[in-house]
Design a protein around this motif. Structure first.
Motif, PDB file in Angstrom:
ATOM      1  N   THR A  42     -31.704 -58.990 -36.068  1.00 54.66           N
ATOM      2  CA  THR A  42     -31.994 -58.050 -34.986  1.00 54.66           C
ATOM      3  C   THR A  42     -31.296 -56.737 -35.321  1.00 54.66           C
ATOM      4  OG1 THR A  42     -32.085 -59.868 -33.380  1.00 54.66           O
ATOM      5  CG2 THR A  42     -31.877 -57.626 -32.508  1.00 54.66           C
ATOM      6  N   ASP A  43     -32.051 -55.740 -35.705  1.00 52.60           N
ATOM      7  CA  ASP A  43     -31.505 -54.443 -36.121  1.00 52.60           C
ATOM      8  C   ASP A  43     -30.784 -53.802 -34.937  1.00 52.60           C
ATOM      9  OD1 ASP A  43     -31.010 -51.862 -36.990  1.00 52.60           O
ATOM     10  OD2 ASP A  43     -33.099 -51.382 -37.463  1.00 52.60           O
ATOM     11  N   THR A  44     -29.507 -53.509 -35.118  1.00 52.63           N
ATOM     12  CA  THR A  44     -28.726 -52.864 -34.055  1.00 52.63           C
ATOM     13  C   THR A  44     -28.089 -51.572 -34.559  1.00 52.63           C
ATOM     14  OG1 THR A  44     -26.878 -54.343 -34.627  1.00 52.63           O
ATOM     15  CG2 THR A  44     -28.243 -54.963 -32.741  1.00 52.63           C
ATOM     16  N   SER A  45     -28.689 -50.957 -35.578  1.00 46.82           N
ATOM     17  CA  SER A  45     -28.196 -49.665 -36.049  1.00 46.82           C
ATOM     18  C   SER A  45     -28.578 -48.570 -35.062  1.00 46.82           C
ATOM     19  CB  SER A  45     -28.774 -49.338 -37.429  1.00 46.82           C
ATOM     20  OG  SER A  45     -30.180 -49.149 -37.337  1.00 46.82           O
ATOM     21  N   ILE A  46     -27.861 -47.460 -35.118  1.00 48.75           N
ATOM     22  CA  ILE A  46     -28.072 -46.381 -34.159  1.00 48.75           C
ATOM     23  C   ILE A  46     -29.422 -45.702 -34.348  1.00 48.75           C
ATOM     24  CG2 ILE A  46     -26.966 -44.636 -35.601  1.00 48.75           C
ATOM     25  CD1 ILE A  46     -26.707 -44.933 -31.755  1.00 48.75           C
ATOM     26  N   THR A  47     -30.002 -45.761 -35.561  1.00 49.32           N
ATOM     27  CA  THR A  47     -31.230 -45.018 -35.839  1.00 49.32           C
ATOM     28  C   THR A  47     -32.489 -45.806 -35.514  1.00 49.32           C
ATOM     29  OG1 THR A  47     -31.047 -45.762 -38.138  1.00 49.32           O
ATOM     30  CG2 THR A  47     -30.208 -43.557 -37.619  1.00 49.32           C
ATOM     31  N   THR A  48     -32.543 -47.034 -35.939  1.00 47.13           N
ATOM     32  CA  THR A  48     -33.777 -47.814 -35.812  1.00 47.13           C
ATOM     33  C   THR A  48     -33.622 -49.087 -34.991  1.00 47.13           C
ATOM     34  OG1 THR A  48     -33.279 -48.939 -37.909  1.00 47.13           O
ATOM     35  CG2 THR A  48     -34.673 -46.978 -38.032  1.00 47.13           C
ATOM     36  N   GLY A  49     -32.428 -49.348 -34.485  1.00 48.41           N
ATOM     37  CA  GLY A  49     -32.183 -50.617 -33.824  1.00 48.41           C
ATOM     38  C   GLY A  49     -31.907 -50.517 -32.341  1.00 48.41           C
ATOM     39  N   SER A  50     -31.513 -51.639 -31.760  1.00 54.16           N
ATOM     40  CA  SER A  50     -31.230 -51.708 -30.330  1.00 54.16           C
ATOM     41  C   SER A  50     -30.221 -52.813 -30.049  1.00 54.16           C
ATOM     42  CB  SER A  50     -32.513 -51.983 -29.538  1.00 54.16           C
ATOM     43  OG  SER A  50     -32.224 -52.264 -28.184  1.00 54.16           O
ATOM     44  N   CYS A  51     -29.038 -52.423 -29.592  1.00 52.46           N
ATOM     45  CA  CYS A  51     -28.060 -53.410 -29.130  1.00 52.46           C
ATOM     46  C   CYS A  51     -28.569 -54.123 -27.887  1.00 52.46           C
ATOM     47  CB  CYS A  51     -26.730 -52.723 -28.824  1.00 52.46           C
ATOM     48  SG  CYS A  51     -25.806 -52.143 -30.259  1.00 52.46           S
ATOM     49  N   THR A  52     -29.279 -53.395 -27.045  1.00 54.15           N
ATOM     50  CA  THR A  52     -29.795 -53.987 -25.815  1.00 54.15           C
ATOM     51  C   THR A  52     -30.727 -55.151 -26.122  1.00 54.15           C
ATOM     52  OG1 THR A  52     -29.631 -51.843 -24.702  1.00 54.15           O
ATOM     53  CG2 THR A  52     -31.055 -53.494 -23.688  1.00 54.15           C
ATOM     54  N   ALA A  53     -31.553 -54.998 -27.152  1.00 58.31           N
ATOM     55  CA  ALA A  53     -32.467 -56.073 -27.529  1.00 58.31           C
ATOM     56  C   ALA A  53     -31.697 -57.311 -27.954  1.00 58.31           C
ATOM     57  CB  ALA A  53     -33.387 -55.609 -28.655  1.00 58.31           C
ATOM     58  N   LEU A  54     -30.615 -57.121 -28.694  1.00 60.81           N
ATOM     59  CA  LEU A  54     -29.819 -58.275 -29.098  1.00 60.81           C
ATOM     60  C   LEU A  54     -29.081 -58.875 -27.907  1.00 60.81           C
ATOM     61  CD1 LEU A  54     -28.786 -60.238 -31.137  1.00 60.81           C
ATOM     62  CD2 LEU A  54     -27.105 -58.546 -31.906  1.00 60.81           C
ATOM     63  N   ALA A  55     -28.576 -58.027 -27.013  1.00 56.69           N
ATOM     64  CA  ALA A  55     -27.923 -58.533 -25.804  1.00 56.69           C
ATOM     65  C   ALA A  55     -28.895 -59.364 -24.968  1.00 56.69           C
ATOM     66  CB  ALA A  55     -27.351 -57.381 -24.990  1.00 56.69           C
ATOM     67  N   ASP A  56     -30.167 -58.960 -24.945  1.00 54.93           N
ATOM     68  CA  ASP A  56     -31.191 -59.740 -24.236  1.00 54.93           C
ATOM     69  C   ASP A  56     -31.280 -61.158 -24.808  1.00 54.93           C
ATOM     70  OD1 ASP A  56     -31.853 -57.572 -22.649  1.00 54.93           O
ATOM     71  OD2 ASP A  56     -33.613 -57.007 -23.843  1.00 54.93           O
ATOM     72  N   LYS A  57     -31.298 -61.245 -26.128  1.00 55.91           N
ATOM     73  CA  LYS A  57     -31.408 -62.556 -26.782  1.00 55.91           C
ATOM     74  C   LYS A  57     -30.165 -63.399 -26.511  1.00 55.91           C
ATOM     75  CE  LYS A  57     -34.331 -60.699 -30.484  1.00 55.91           C
ATOM     76  NZ  LYS A  57     -34.444 -60.430 -31.940  1.00 55.91           N
ATOM     77  N   ILE A  58     -28.992 -62.770 -26.562  1.00 56.95           N
ATOM     78  CA  ILE A  58     -27.750 -63.494 -26.299  1.00 56.95           C
ATOM     79  C   ILE A  58     -27.732 -64.011 -24.864  1.00 56.95           C
ATOM     80  CG2 ILE A  58     -25.249 -63.213 -26.061  1.00 56.95           C
ATOM     81  CD1 ILE A  58     -25.483 -61.200 -28.444  1.00 56.95           C
ATOM     82  N   GLU A  59     -28.178 -63.189 -23.938  1.00 58.57           N
ATOM     83  CA  GLU A  59     -28.249 -63.627 -22.550  1.00 58.57           C
ATOM     84  C   GLU A  59     -29.142 -64.858 -22.410  1.00 58.57           C
ATOM     85  OE1 GLU A  59     -29.692 -62.157 -18.090  1.00 58.57           O
ATOM     86  OE2 GLU A  59     -29.672 -60.709 -19.751  1.00 58.57           O
ATOM     87  N   GLY A  60     -30.272 -64.853 -23.112  1.00 58.60           N
ATOM     88  CA  GLY A  60     -31.167 -66.001 -23.053  1.00 58.60           C
ATOM     89  C   GLY A  60     -30.497 -67.277 -23.545  1.00 58.60           C
ATOM     90  N   HIS A  61     -29.743 -67.167 -24.634  1.00 63.53           N
ATOM     91  CA  HIS A  61     -29.036 -68.344 -25.155  1.00 63.53           C
ATOM     92  C   HIS A  61     -27.972 -68.834 -24.176  1.00 63.53           C
ATOM     93  CE1 HIS A  61     -30.945 -68.386 -29.049  1.00 63.53           C
ATOM     94  NE2 HIS A  61     -30.587 -67.134 -29.309  1.00 63.53           N
ATOM     95  N   LEU A  62     -27.237 -67.903 -23.597  1.00 65.34           N
ATOM     96  CA  LEU A  62     -26.186 -68.287 -22.648  1.00 65.34           C
ATOM     97  C   LEU A  62     -26.776 -68.970 -21.419  1.00 65.34           C
ATOM     98  CD1 LEU A  62     -23.906 -65.110 -22.852  1.00 65.34           C
ATOM     99  CD2 LEU A  62     -23.359 -67.398 -23.719  1.00 65.34           C
TER     100      LEU A  62
END
Length: 472
Positions: A42-62
């Protein structure tokens, strides 16, 4: 970020032969690997990625593991919708013991596919390594924290001390929304804890495992430098390139950068670095080890300093450092430059002010026509937490268990972490040991970032035991 992997020292200490052996992964390790893979891909770089998208996935696992609405907290700001984060809470039974906080950043340094041997956002296992942007800095630890809480919740294990997890964005980019900073300033109660475990601690081999190397040191990160950027700039009226003159902005900038290159800030020690050099040096039997012990006992020992300065990591640990990292200048191929500038990235020793460093750069450049301006304000100046035996003791015992014969040494990071924001509000931050890397730094912040499979899996077990020792 596991920025410390490139700053640790080699010491000749035996390591169990099993460290180099690859064994099939256990079922729980395979589940962890899948989570880790998802995080890296899950790309979380400042240019092409999204931390929010990864946080969404982590929330789903939790949530699948059983965490409730009351235990999961999302945060973001409207102006940075892709830089959101998540806080999760595993409640404890004690009414008196303060919580502990597990901190991690989700964002990674930008990686360009054309520069890498492999796709940086594809998780690849090859030759005993995991490859991919963020495998070391710091998605291995992020995944360890998430996996740990999920396993405990699914197993019905309840800690005595509440365990909090904060995964944030913005650590790798000074201009981004920094989640750790925002939480400390706006949701202090949500992350309140007696102490935090963060990145920064680790281990190092004397040479690559595949070349017969051994893990020779494990460290507990206790304090760090303050990163500050300055712009050094020369200006000039310019003119036609057919009639050049020596008064040239690019030449003036070049002269200034050469002076900065050749300048060393004065040597400094604090409790953490003095303990580091003393303990780590005593474990060595070579000239470098003797110099380490000598500098801890006598900071004005010039012979010892000269020896230590031959090691880039020691040189940096002993002082403030400044280095040119970006250049720009000129406006046309056929015109004399009207402007030339450089970014100077400084890592400031605790207790030294950013303004004093700026003035020192002005003095070193010694050219009144040039300007030196601070360009960012990432946050508070770094404070070193105490060398607390209640924190270091359990870690030392577990290092002895997982890495027999390898010492645990407190270390001040020459890099930077989000721990500075926690320390500023009274939550001391420590980087625990566990994982390890090569002396070359494993491509962290550079090309072909990698970490040993054995490092990650051993570190996962050690860190699980360590949080258990603190919280259960």
């Amino acid at each position: 970020m596991r920025k410390l992997l490139a700053t640790l020292i080699p010491m000749v200490v035996p390591m169990a032969a099993a460290i180099a052996a690859e064994t099939p992964l256990r079922p729980d390790q395979l589940a962890y690997r899948a989570l880790y893979k998802e995080m890296v891909e899950t790309d979380t770089s400042i240019t092409t990625g999204s931390c929010t998208a990864l946080a969404d996935k982590i929330e789903g696992h939790l949530r699948k593991a059983g965490f409730t609405d009351a235990e999961i907290h999302r945060f973001a700001v409207p102006e940075a919708p892709k830089e959101g984060g998540i806080v999760a809470v595993l409640p404890g039974t004690s009414k008196t013991a303060k919580p502990i906080l597990l901190l991690g950043h989700l964002d990674v340094v930008v990686a360009k596919r054309e520069d890498w041997t492999r796709d940086p956002y594809t998780f690849i296992e090859e030759g005993g390594y995991f490859y991919g942007r963020g495998v070391a800095d710091m998605k291995a630890m992020d995944a360890i924290w998430v996996d740990m809480l999920m396993r405990w919740r699914m197993a019905g294990k309840v800690p005595k001390r509440t365990i909090k997890l904060a995964l944030t964005c913005g650590e790798e980019t000074s201009t981004a929304f920094n989640g750790a900073k925002w939480l400390s300033e706006n949701r202090r109660n949500l992350i309140d804890a007696e102490f935090a475990l963060n990145e920064g601690g680790s281990g190092r081999t004397d040479k690559p495992l595949e070349q017969g190397g051994r893990v020779v040191v494990q460290t507990m990160h206790v304090g760090e430098k303050t990163p500050v950027n300055y712009r050094v700039e020369a200006t000039n009226p310019g003119g036609h390139s057919s009639a050049p003159i020596k008064d040239n902005a690019i030449y003036e900038l070049s002269d200034a950068l050469a002076r900065i290159r050749d300048f060393d800030f004065p040597l400094m020690l604090n409790d953490t670095t003095r303990a580091y050099f003393s303990k780590a040096g005593a474990a060595r039997g070579d000239a470098m080890g003797k110099a380490m012990v000598a500098i801890a006992a006598n900071p004005v020992d010039k012979a010892a300093e000269a020896t230590l300065n031959t090691d880039r990591s020691f040189h940096s640990m002993l002082r403030t450092t400044c280095v040119a990292t970006l250049l720009d200048g000129g406006h046309a191929n056929n015109a004399l430059p009207q402007r030339a500038g450089a970014n100077i990235n400084c890592r400031i020793f605790p207790g030294v002010s950013a303004e004093d460093v700026r003035k020192t750069l002005e003095s070193v450049i010694a050219d009144p026509k040039m300007t030196v301006v601070r360009t960012d304000n990432r946050g508070p100046e770094a404070k070193a937490p105490p060398l607390n035996p209640a924190i270091l003791g359990p870690a030392e015992k577990l290092v002895a268990k997982y890495y027999p014969g390898v010492p645990l040494v407190p270390v001040m990071s020459t890099g930077a972490t989000d721990g500075v924001f926690l320390s500023a509000v009274g939550i001391p931050s420590y980087g625990p040991p566990g994982l390890f890397g090569n002396p070359d730094g494993g491509g962290t912040h550079g090309l072909n970032e990698r970490v040993y499979v054995k490092s990650v899996m051993t570190g996962r077990d050690l860190l699980t035991d360590l949080v258990t020792a603190y919280a259960f």
